[in-house]
Design a protein around this motif. Structure first.
Motif, PDB file in Angstrom:
ATOM      1  N   GLN A 135      33.046   7.656   2.073  1.00 37.78           N
ATOM      2  CA  GLN A 135      34.636   7.845   2.559  1.00 37.78           C
ATOM      3  C   GLN A 135      34.485   8.871   3.696  1.00 37.78           C
ATOM      4  O   GLN A 135      35.008   8.285   4.648  1.00 37.78           O
ATOM      5  CB  GLN A 135      35.821   7.620   1.362  1.00 37.78           C
ATOM      6  CG  GLN A 135      37.169   8.019   2.302  1.00 37.78           C
ATOM      7  CD  GLN A 135      37.807   6.659   2.877  1.00 37.78           C
ATOM      8  OE1 GLN A 135      37.763   5.775   1.976  1.00 37.78           O
ATOM      9  NE2 GLN A 135      37.698   6.388   3.919  1.00 37.78           N
ATOM     10  N   SER A 141      36.399  11.486  -2.437  1.00 35.10           N
ATOM     11  CA  SER A 141      36.021  10.418  -2.727  1.00 35.10           C
ATOM     12  C   SER A 141      34.793  10.207  -3.765  1.00 35.10           C
ATOM     13  O   SER A 141      34.523   8.992  -3.968  1.00 35.10           O
ATOM     14  CB  SER A 141      36.044   9.070  -1.485  1.00 35.10           C
ATOM     15  OG  SER A 141      34.985  10.358  -1.022  1.00 35.10           O
ATOM     16  N   GLN A 154      45.901   9.928   2.087  1.00 36.54           N
ATOM     17  CA  GLN A 154      46.676  11.553   2.381  1.00 36.54           C
ATOM     18  C   GLN A 154      47.267  12.164   3.430  1.00 36.54           C
ATOM     19  O   GLN A 154      48.070  13.137   3.260  1.00 36.54           O
ATOM     20  CB  GLN A 154      44.947  12.062   2.057  1.00 36.54           C
ATOM     21  CG  GLN A 154      45.298  13.524   1.782  1.00 36.54           C
ATOM     22  CD  GLN A 154      43.303  13.610   1.350  1.00 36.54           C
ATOM     23  OE1 GLN A 154      43.433  13.366   0.442  1.00 36.54           O
ATOM     24  NE2 GLN A 154      43.358  14.187   2.146  1.00 36.54           N
TER      25      GLN A 154
END
Ligand code: UDP
Length: 476
Positions: free
Chosen positions: A19, A287, A349
């Motif tokens: 990620q 992540s 986020q």
């Protein structure tokens, strides 16, 4: 250069399938596409970009890989084991051969002419495959400029005795890399997989040295000294450096969701809408970081005893070997935080950090998270775990002074105190003010004529010049 020539170029990009690497690479793709370049994203089957969310203007080409097997073999190991296994798997000759075949076919098919391949710094085998076709590579560094320098300094760190770290020198300043101390260095010496880690660092150096340019996701006002040192060093080798961050703000707004490997739970935005301005602590460890069951409980009780509203990302694999970590939250926790706590598996986020209700971010200090927080002026509680996170935590606490660095074991009392400092006490007022003023600097860098904006212009020109200058070796 004639306008016609400028439009006729394509860039291929190949990110590491994590990620934290996919996001900036796809954001870079978005920024280049917005400047008129055609874009092809090469990707592994492992963590492939979700077809439903793919950018409609890009082409996507899958390259066969054996990463899933490599990751499965690390079952029971920590997040770092997984990261190292994935890095080793992308160096496999079969994968580089797959990339070579895709690039050769793109070069053969001609228009618009393929100018270069942009890769993550550790993809040395892939770079060699491109070089075999006469195709230049640009390297995207998804970490900070400080970490770029740190990861190039391991020989020096061993030569000068900073490493292997000793209990007695942990607080020693590394005078060549201020403000770092020995405890901020990611010390491979104690790891069972030390050799793999050192190999990855060496590969990253080798790839950069053989590249036609280094792109760094940072901005001048954040790391002026570090960028100068890097430029001085790479200028000798004729390698230009482009500081074009924060990348997540350079590409179109929908790119964050498009780059997300996991599904984002948007219910948290509605929940944030009901909270008071700057009252909520957003908690996410990125992540790849894992925590133990004990740490999960300490985080939970730290949040409960802070008395603050919080939004906590409890990722599906946050606790290794546990299917649903959110079901592991301690007894009594739910009651203790009723009405002021929300737990999700994965959040949007960037949107969360931009929400007016968010007043602090408890992060593992991954670089993307850090830049996203800096851009929104949200002060940080930093609990770095490994790799570049350690150095970023030090910069957050001691260089930029936009956060509280919480070191050592995660313990509920320490957590509670740190949250109070960050979000309410007088002691944290300077931190909160500096975070807000850094936000202004980040925004200025991205404005038209600002350093990051100019760096993208220079990068685009550089890519066009590569498209005209390279002599390709692809057999027809
Ligand atoms: N992220 C997200 N939702 C979450 C947690 C994280 O979209 O619930 C994104 C975050 O915005 C960032 C990336 O995941 O872009 C994490 O990257 P970072 O470099 O901070 O950490 P890593 O995951 O590489 O350790």
């Amino acid at each position: 250069m004639a306008g016609e020539d400028r439009r006729a170029a394509r860039v291929a990009l190949f990110p590491l399938p994590f990620q934290g690497h996919m996001s900036p690479m796809l954001q870079l793709a978005g920024a280049l596409h917005a400047r008129g370049l055609a874009v092809t994203v090469l990707h592994t089957a492992f963590n492939a970009p979700d077809p439903a969310r793919r950018h409609p203007g890009f082409s996507f080409v899958a390259v066969p890989d054996a990463i899933s097997d490599a990751v499965a073999a690390t079952e029971g190991g920590g997040g770092l084991d997984r990261v190292l296994a994935m890095n080793a798997a992308v160096e496999a000759p079969a994968l580089a051969e797959g990339v070579r075949a895709v690039l050769a076919s793109m070069l053969r098919s001609g228009e618009p002419r393929l100018a270069c391949l942009v890769i993550d710094a550790t993809l040395t085998a892939v770079q060699k495959a491109a070089a075999g076709l006469g195709l230049p590579t640009l390297v995207l560094h998804t970490g900070s400029a400080a970490c770029f320098r740190l990861f190039r300094s391991y020989d020096m760190l061993y030569d000068k005795g900073y490493l292997p770290a000793q209990e007695s020198n942990l607080l020693l300043p590394v005078k060549e890399l201020p403000p770092l101390q020995v405890r901020d260095l990611f010390d491979p010496s104690k790891l069972p997989n030390k050799e793999i880690l050192m190999k990855i660092l060496n590969l990253a150096n080798e790839t950069t040295a053989s590249s036609s340019g280094a792109i760094i996701n940072t901005f001048e006002a954040l790391e002026p000294h570090e960028l100068k040192m890097i430029r001085d060093e790479l200028a000798d080798k004729g390698i230009p450096v482009f500081a074009i961050g924060p990348l997540h703000k350079l590409s179109p707004a929908d790119s964050a969701a498009a780059a997300s490997i996991l599904n984002q739970d948007r219910s948290c935005i509605e929940w944030l809408d009901t909270q008071a301005p700057r009252s909520v602590l957003y908690v996410s460890f990125g992540s790849v970081v894992h925590v133990t069951r004990h740490e999960l409980a300490e985080v939970a009780w730290g949040l409960a005893s802070s008395g603050k509203p919080f939004l906590w990302v409890v990722r599906g694999d946050l606790v290794l070997g546990v299917e649903k970590p959110s079901e592991l939250l301690p007894e009594g926790f739910e009651n203790a935080v009723k009405g002021r706590g929300k737990v999700v598996e994965w959040a949007p986020q960037q949107e969360v950090l931009a929400h007016p209700a968010v007043g602090g971010f408890w992060t593992h200090s991954g670089w993307n998270s850090t830049l996203e927080s800096v851009y929104e002026g949200v002060p940080v509680l930093s609990t770095p775990r490994f790799g570049d996170q350690l150095a970023t935590g030090r910069y957050v606490g001691d260089a930029w002074e936009i956060g509280v660095l919480l070191e050592g074991a995660l313990e509920r009392e320490k957590i509670q105190r740190a949250i109070a400092t960050l979000m309410e006490e007088k002691e944290g007022m300077g931190i909160r003010e500096r975070a807000r003023s850094l936000k202004e600097k980040a925004r200025m860098c991205l404005e038209s004529g600002g350093p990051s904006h100019q760096a993208v212009d220079m990068l685009v020109n550089h890519i066009y010049s590569l498209s005209l200058g390279s002599s390709l070796l692809v057999p027809l």
